[in-house]
Enzyme design. Structure first.
Site, mmCIF file in Angstrom:
data_model
loop_
_atom_site.group_PDB
_atom_site.id
_atom_site.type_symbol
_atom_site.label_atom_id
_atom_site.label_comp_id
_atom_site.label_asym_id
_atom_site.label_seq_id
_atom_site.Cartn_x
_atom_site.Cartn_y
_atom_site.Cartn_z
ATOM 1 N N GLY A 107 0.802 -1.230 0.000
ATOM 2 C CA GLY A 107 0.000 0.000 0.000
ATOM 3 C C GLY A 107 0.830 1.273 0.000
ATOM 4 N N SER A 108 2.020 1.219 -0.619
ATOM 5 C CA SER A 108 2.892 2.397 -0.576
ATOM 6 C C SER A 108 2.226 3.638 -1.191
ATOM 7 C CB SER A 108 4.218 2.030 -1.243
ATOM 8 O OG SER A 108 4.601 2.958 -2.180
ATOM 9 N N ASP A 152 -7.184 -0.710 0.427
ATOM 10 C CA ASP A 152 -5.903 -0.108 0.824
ATOM 11 C C ASP A 152 -6.131 1.225 1.549
ATOM 12 O OD1 ASP A 152 -4.914 -2.244 -0.580
ATOM 13 O OD2 ASP A 152 -3.460 -1.100 -1.742
HETATM 14 C C1 MEV Z 1 -4.200 -4.684 -3.709
HETATM 15 O O1 MEV Z 1 -3.582 -4.331 -2.475
HETATM 16 C C2 MEV Z 1 -5.293 -5.678 -3.489
HETATM 17 C C3 MEV Z 1 -6.112 -6.086 -4.706
HETATM 18 O O2 MEV Z 1 -7.204 -6.863 -4.224
HETATM 19 C C4 MEV Z 1 -6.626 -4.898 -5.491
HETATM 20 C C5 MEV Z 1 -7.669 -4.098 -4.722
HETATM 21 O O3 MEV Z 1 -8.281 -4.591 -3.791
HETATM 22 O O4 MEV Z 1 -7.882 -2.939 -5.126
HETATM 23 C C6 MEV Z 1 -5.288 -6.965 -5.655
#
Ligand code: MEV
Length: 316
Positions: A107-108, A152
């Site tokens: 989550g940078s 995120d």
């Molecule tokens: C990204 O950290 C997680 C994913 O599920 C994408 C999202 O939830 O937006 C791959």
């Protein structure tokens, strides 16, 4: 106006990545050992409206004006100005630093946006509540990733373990028993937007198969929440392994991730899976506390370029 600094943690998804984009629940926790930091300093000698952006980690020094309209750092500043209905920033500088590995599934991007939004709104005398910070961060995330689920920005802005489901009110998870995670980086960037796009194409080609995979992942996330709240966290291990098998079927794992996952399991991890978008980035392993260092060393031998041991404390 005094200088104003704000930080935001990284995050790790315990269960439910990708399926969460399709409305299934996911569980994520903030990781405060890594952080993004934004500092806004008034520049009394500069002309009004001039904002200097300095991000040494990516070698950026530019005026806000000269950045492209869709540059994520500019978007974060602009979201605050638009929300507060302020036409232009006061003369100031914005310095951004981050210890969160980029493109790693931690989550940078969302953390940098959150730190900027917190610092800039505070500097302007209107600190925003977490929910609003999360909304503005989400607006910036849409530029990075196209169709983010919203997990995120939610976990990073509220800095608590969350059970996240698109369109549902925020649900904070009470962790009854602390547990230890070992997070390891493959050394390969995870192109989240691209991986999410590729899952979307695959889902369009084979909707029934993918919807079955998503709902199986959602079921795991719901079970994991009960386990976290009941306090029998060792039971999370097998669920991590099951979630990983489903992520492999979705096509988002990679040989490097699987080498680390096998390495962690062989070194005594209770369970292991990739975390975030996949194709690279991080994996995570559940460890008995006294085994965590041994597992981290085994992960380094299996090719990890960085390991983080994180204890998730009990809460609420
Ligand atoms: C990204 O950290 C997680 C994913 O599920 C994408 C999202 O939830 O937006 C791959």
């Amino acid at each position: 106006m005094p200088a104003f600094t704000a930080t935001a943690p990284g995050k790790i998804i315990l269960f439910g990545e990708h399926a969460v984009v399709y409305g299934e629940p996911a569980l994520a926790v903030p990781i405060s050992d890594v952080q993004a930091r934004a500092t806004i300093q008034a520049e009394l000698s500069a002309p009004p409206g001039q904002m200097q952006i300095i991000a040494p980690d990516i070698g950026l020094k530019s005026s806000l004006h000269d950045l492209a309209e869709d540059h994520p750092l500019k978007r974060a500043v602009q979201e605050v100005l638009d929300h507060l209905d302020i036409p232009a920033p006061p003369a100031c500088s914005l310095t951004i630093n981050s210890t969160i590995p980029i493109a790693s599934g931690m989550g940078s991007g969302a953390a940098v946006s959150t730190a900027i939004i917190r610092a800039f709104s505070g500097f302007l005398g209107h600190p925003l509540p977490a929910e609003q910070v999360s909304k503005l961060t989400f607006a910036v995330e849409k530029i990075h990733h196209g169709t983010p689920s919203g997990i995120d920005n939610t976990v990073i802005a509220c800095e608590q373990p969350v059970f996240y489901q698109k369109g549902e009110p925020l649900q904070i998870v009470s962790i009854t028993q602390p547990f230890t995670l070992v997070i390891a980086h493959t050394g390969i960037s995870s192109p989240t937007g691209e991986v999410v796009g590729s899952v979307r194409q695959a889902w369009k080609r084979e909707p029934d198969r993918y919807e079955d995979l998503f709902s199986a992942v959602g079921k795991i996330a719901r079970e994991a929440r009960i386990i976290l709240e009941r306090g029998t966290t060792v039971e999370l291990g097998p669920l991590m392994d099951e979630n990983q098998a489903l992520l492999e079927e979705m096509g988002v794992s990679s040989p490097e991730l699987e080498a680390l996952i096998q390495g962690a399991r062989a070194a005594g991890a209770l369970g292991a899976k990739l975390s975030g978008g996949g194709w690279g980035g991080n994996m995570l392993a559940l460890a008995q506390e006294e085994q965590a260092r041994r597992i981290a060393r085994a992960l380094t031998r299996s090719g990890a370029t960085r390991t983080i041991i994180n204890r998730v404390e009990s809460s609420g």
